[in-house]
Motif scaffolding. Structure first.
Motif, PDB file in Angstrom:
ATOM      1  N   GLY A  39     -39.745  11.281 -28.724  1.00 36.79           N
ATOM      2  CA  GLY A  39     -40.261  10.059 -28.138  1.00 36.79           C
ATOM      3  C   GLY A  39     -39.312   9.452 -27.121  1.00 36.79           C
ATOM      4  O   GLY A  39     -38.351  10.087 -26.671  1.00 36.79           O
ATOM      5  N   TYR A  40     -39.589   8.220 -26.760  1.00 34.68           N
ATOM      6  CA  TYR A  40     -38.756   7.460 -25.835  1.00 34.68           C
ATOM      7  C   TYR A  40     -38.235   6.220 -26.570  1.00 34.68           C
ATOM      8  O   TYR A  40     -38.882   5.717 -27.484  1.00 34.68           O
ATOM      9  CB  TYR A  40     -39.548   7.054 -24.597  1.00 34.68           C
ATOM     10  CG  TYR A  40     -39.910   8.216 -23.697  1.00 34.68           C
ATOM     11  CD1 TYR A  40     -39.205   8.465 -22.523  1.00 34.68           C
ATOM     12  CD2 TYR A  40     -40.964   9.077 -24.022  1.00 34.68           C
ATOM     13  CE1 TYR A  40     -39.530   9.537 -21.700  1.00 34.68           C
ATOM     14  CE2 TYR A  40     -41.289  10.154 -23.210  1.00 34.68           C
ATOM     15  CZ  TYR A  40     -40.565  10.373 -22.046  1.00 34.68           C
ATOM     16  OH  TYR A  40     -40.886  11.443 -21.243  1.00 34.68           O
ATOM     17  N   LEU A  69     -31.543  14.900 -21.405  1.00 34.73           N
ATOM     18  CA  LEU A  69     -32.644  13.945 -21.358  1.00 34.73           C
ATOM     19  C   LEU A  69     -33.154  13.859 -19.929  1.00 34.73           C
ATOM     20  O   LEU A  69     -32.375  13.715 -18.983  1.00 34.73           O
ATOM     21  CB  LEU A  69     -32.174  12.562 -21.824  1.00 34.73           C
ATOM     22  CG  LEU A  69     -31.641  12.485 -23.262  1.00 34.73           C
ATOM     23  CD1 LEU A  69     -31.121  11.087 -23.552  1.00 34.73           C
ATOM     24  CD2 LEU A  69     -32.721  12.868 -24.263  1.00 34.73           C
ATOM     25  N   GLY A 127     -35.294   9.197 -22.772  1.00 38.18           N
ATOM     26  CA  GLY A 127     -36.345  10.086 -23.248  1.00 38.18           C
ATOM     27  C   GLY A 127     -36.338  11.359 -22.399  1.00 38.18           C
ATOM     28  O   GLY A 127     -35.613  11.422 -21.414  1.00 38.18           O
ATOM     29  N   LYS A 128     -37.057  12.282 -22.753  1.00 41.74           N
ATOM     30  CA  LYS A 128     -37.717  12.498 -24.007  1.00 41.74           C
ATOM     31  C   LYS A 128     -36.682  13.000 -25.010  1.00 41.74           C
ATOM     32  O   LYS A 128     -35.922  13.925 -24.708  1.00 41.74           O
ATOM     33  CB  LYS A 128     -38.829  13.529 -23.798  1.00 41.74           C
ATOM     34  CG  LYS A 128     -39.654  13.837 -24.991  1.00 41.74           C
ATOM     35  CD  LYS A 128     -40.740  14.875 -24.622  1.00 41.74           C
ATOM     36  CE  LYS A 128     -41.605  15.180 -25.832  1.00 41.74           C
ATOM     37  NZ  LYS A 128     -42.625  16.213 -25.494  1.00 41.74           N
ATOM     38  N   LEU A 129     -36.628  12.368 -26.186  1.00 48.17           N
ATOM     39  CA  LEU A 129     -35.619  12.719 -27.173  1.00 48.17           C
ATOM     40  C   LEU A 129     -35.884  14.104 -27.752  1.00 48.17           C
ATOM     41  O   LEU A 129     -37.040  14.546 -27.817  1.00 48.17           O
ATOM     42  CB  LEU A 129     -35.602  11.669 -28.290  1.00 48.17           C
ATOM     43  CG  LEU A 129     -35.186  10.257 -27.845  1.00 48.17           C
ATOM     44  CD1 LEU A 129     -35.371   9.270 -28.990  1.00 48.17           C
ATOM     45  CD2 LEU A 129     -33.751  10.249 -27.366  1.00 48.17           C
TER      46      LEU A 129
END
Length: 238
Positions: A39-40, A69, A127-129
């Motif tokens: 997610g962010y 990232l 993000g994006k993790l």
């Protein structure tokens, strides 16, 4: 006399615990301490000033190169200048159909001042993790105006005592059941709109069909009435 000695010993022990735990708890950290995989998130790097005779004038946060990232956007902090450094990726990433060839590896805030007894937060949207990792380690370097440099780069290990200068660690957790990404959430909404359109169309079609039938019945009734009137007129004429 004995009671006084016991009280003195307890006070000394408590003071020793506070002295030992104080520096360890006042390190550079990342908040919140956890985020959702894939997610962010908006992260705050919290920097306390640990010195009584110097002010913090720079913070450098290094992003792990093995967990690149694609989006890192620092928020402006009044009085501070932010610098973002990027590095070319050995293996390009594809995000939303777009190829990413570089990623942020370092963000530095400088020019401001964190005075003794105060702290400052430095927000960053990221993000994006990663989806295949349980944590991210951000090694940070804190610089004071007396040229002292504190390197918060030691990685904490599970089951071991906290390092003297631990690096900020972000814990990554799996998405909760029922949680959906923006794109997935949009699909049910589109389906709902489609269903509503179908219902509206069906209702409109049904209304048109009912009107046509009513007009047809009315026409038949009028026609029968005309025939009956004609027959009655002929009988009267005869």
């Amino acid at each position: 006399m004995k009671t006084s000695r016991v009280s003195l010993a307890a006070a000394l022990a408590t003071g020793s615990v506070l002295l030992l735990s104080g520096p360890a708890s006042a390190h550079v950290s990342v908040q919140p301490g956890e985020a959702t995989k894939g997610g962010y998130a908006t992260l705050d790097f919290k920097v306390p000033n640990e010195r009584d005779n110097a002010s913090t004038t720079q913070l450098e946060v290094n992003f792990p190169t093995d967990q690149p990232l694609t989006s890192v956007m620092p928020q402006d902090v009044p009085g501070w200048t932010v610098t973002v450094e990027k590095t070319k990726l050995d293996k390009p990433l594809t995000v939303h159909g777009k190829q990413i060839n570089e990623a942020v590896t370092k963000v530095t805030w400088s020019g401001g001042k964190i005075e003794p007894g105060k702290f400052q937060q430095f927000p960053v949207s990221v993000g994006k993790l990663p989806e295949n990792a349980d944590r991210m380690v951000f090694k940070a370097i804190q610089t004071y105006d007396n040229n002292e440099v504190v390197r918060w780069i030691e990685e904490p290990k599970e089951g071991a005592a906290e390092p003297q200068t631990p690096a900020p660690v972000l814990k990554l957790t799996a998405a909760k059941a029922g949680a959906a990404h923006h794109d997935d959430a949009q699909k049910p909404a589109d389906a709902a709109h489609s269903a509503q359109d179908d219902h509206t169309g069906a209702a409109a079609g049904g209304g048109t069909d009912t009107t046509a039938r009513s007009l047809g019945v009315a026409g038949i009734v009028i026609g029968l009435a005309g025939v009956a009137f004609g027959i009655s007129s002929r009988r009267r004429a005869s």
